[in-house]
Write an enzyme that holds these catalytic residues in place. Structure first.
Site, short mmCIF file in Angstrom:
data_model
loop_
_atom_site.label_atom_id
_atom_site.label_comp_id
_atom_site.label_asym_id
_atom_site.label_seq_id
_atom_site.Cartn_x
_atom_site.Cartn_y
_atom_site.Cartn_z
N ASP A 9 0.79 -1.25 0.00
CA ASP A 9 0.00 0.00 0.00
C ASP A 9 0.82 1.30 0.00
O ASP A 9 0.52 2.22 0.77
CB ASP A 9 -0.98 0.00 1.19
N ASP A 47 -4.60 -0.80 -1.85
CA ASP A 47 -5.90 -0.68 -1.20
C ASP A 47 -6.82 -0.05 -2.26
O ASP A 47 -6.46 0.96 -2.87
CB ASP A 47 -5.72 0.25 0.01
N HIS A 49 -10.77 0.72 -2.86
CA HIS A 49 -12.14 0.71 -2.35
C HIS A 49 -13.13 1.38 -3.30
O HIS A 49 -12.85 2.46 -3.83
CB HIS A 49 -12.22 1.46 -1.02
N HIS A 53 -17.78 2.06 0.10
CA HIS A 53 -17.16 1.05 0.95
C HIS A 53 -17.57 1.21 2.42
O HIS A 53 -17.61 2.32 2.95
CB HIS A 53 -15.63 1.11 0.83
N HIS A 82 -10.67 6.92 1.74
CA HIS A 82 -9.30 6.82 1.22
C HIS A 82 -9.24 5.77 0.10
O HIS A 82 -10.07 4.87 0.04
CB HIS A 82 -8.32 6.42 2.34
N LYS A 107 -7.03 -5.01 -3.13
CA LYS A 107 -7.81 -5.57 -2.02
C LYS A 107 -8.75 -4.51 -1.48
O LYS A 107 -8.52 -3.31 -1.65
CB LYS A 107 -6.88 -6.06 -0.91
N CYS A 152 -2.14 -2.95 7.55
CA CYS A 152 -2.02 -3.82 6.38
C CYS A 152 -0.72 -4.63 6.35
O CYS A 152 -0.72 -5.79 5.96
CB CYS A 152 -2.23 -3.02 5.11
C1 VGL Z 1 -4.85 0.55 5.69
C2 VGL Z 1 -6.44 1.42 7.05
C3 VGL Z 1 -7.39 1.29 6.07
C4 VGL Z 1 -3.40 0.17 5.51
C5 VGL Z 1 -5.78 0.39 4.69
O1 VGL Z 1 -2.93 0.11 4.35
O2 VGL Z 1 -2.73 -0.10 6.53
N1 VGL Z 1 -5.19 1.05 6.87
N2 VGL Z 1 -7.05 0.78 4.89
ZN ZN Z 2 -8.45 0.87 3.31
#
Ligand code: VGL
Ligand code: ZN
Length: 198
Positions: A9, A47, A49, A53, A82, A107, A152
């Site tokens: 990410d 990430d 979404h 979401h 996000h 994901k 993550c």
């Molecule tokens: C993440 C919060 C929400 C991460 C992803 O990449 O750690 N944290 N979505």
């Molecule tokens: Zn996320």
């Protein structure tokens, strides 16, 4: 032994100035790029979404960002909006050497379930396909780095260890959100799971 670098990410929204900016999130990019040459396979995660979401606080009337709700699969943090599919925030941070990636795994694309781990969604059952990809390429050793250490990266490391991979997390090339002691909690869980913290 075949090894893979799993880069978690490294996206604009997780870097300073982004919707869910992690302090110094951009400071690890050059080091991650430099590490790529040492690996047989390089996998990037994203990430990803949809706008509706269920992990977005603004999709729950009256809910504050960073509050908790109970989902059918367990407790869930409500995040600021996000990494919306196709947005600049969801794009890889501009300095990341994404050309070197053999595989990009996305994901969190199902509206009803979040996915911190690169292996399973937050129900700990729905696979992303990464386990199959790595096994198909005979990968046994994984090194993880990226954002965020306590979400993550951490959940990916725990799942990877339980799937039988030899797992190292490059703590120096990862940065944390650190919500209510979440970093210390995740460090303990990773150690208990046999993850090497480097
Ligand atoms: C993440 C919060 C929400 C991460 C992803 O990449 O750690 N944290 N979505
Ligand atoms: Zn996320």
């Amino acid at each position: 032994m075949t090894n893979a670098l799993i880069v978690i990410d490294i996206q604009n929204d997780f870097c300073p100035g982004g919707a869910l900016g992690v302090a110094q999130g951009d400071a690890i990019v050059a080091g991650i790029n430099a590490l790529m040459a040492d690996f047989d396979a390089v996998v990037l995660t994203q990430d990803w979404h949809p706008a509706n979401h269920s992990s977005f606080a603004d999709n729950h009337a009256g809910a504050a960002p960073y509050s908790m709700i109970e989902m059918p699969y367990g407790p869930q943090v409500l995040w600021p909006r996000h990494c919306v599919q196709g947005s600049d925030g969801a794009a890889f941070q501009g300095g990341l050497n994404s050309d070197r990636a053999d595989m990009v795994i996305r994901k969190g694309f199902r509206p009803e379930i979040d996915s911190y781990s690169a292996f399973f969604e937050n129900d700990h059952k729905t696979p992303t396909g990464l386990d199959g990809y790595l096994r198909n390429r005979c990968v046994t050793k994984l090194v993880l780095a990226g954002l965020a250490t306590d979400f993550c990266v951490g959940f990916s490391a725990l799942d990877a260890a339980s799937l039988g991979f030899d797992v190292t997390v490059r703590m120096d090339l990862s940065r944390a959100i650190d919500l209510d002691g979440s970093l210390a909690g995740m460090v303990e869980k990773m150690k208990a799971a046999g993850v090497v913290l480097a």
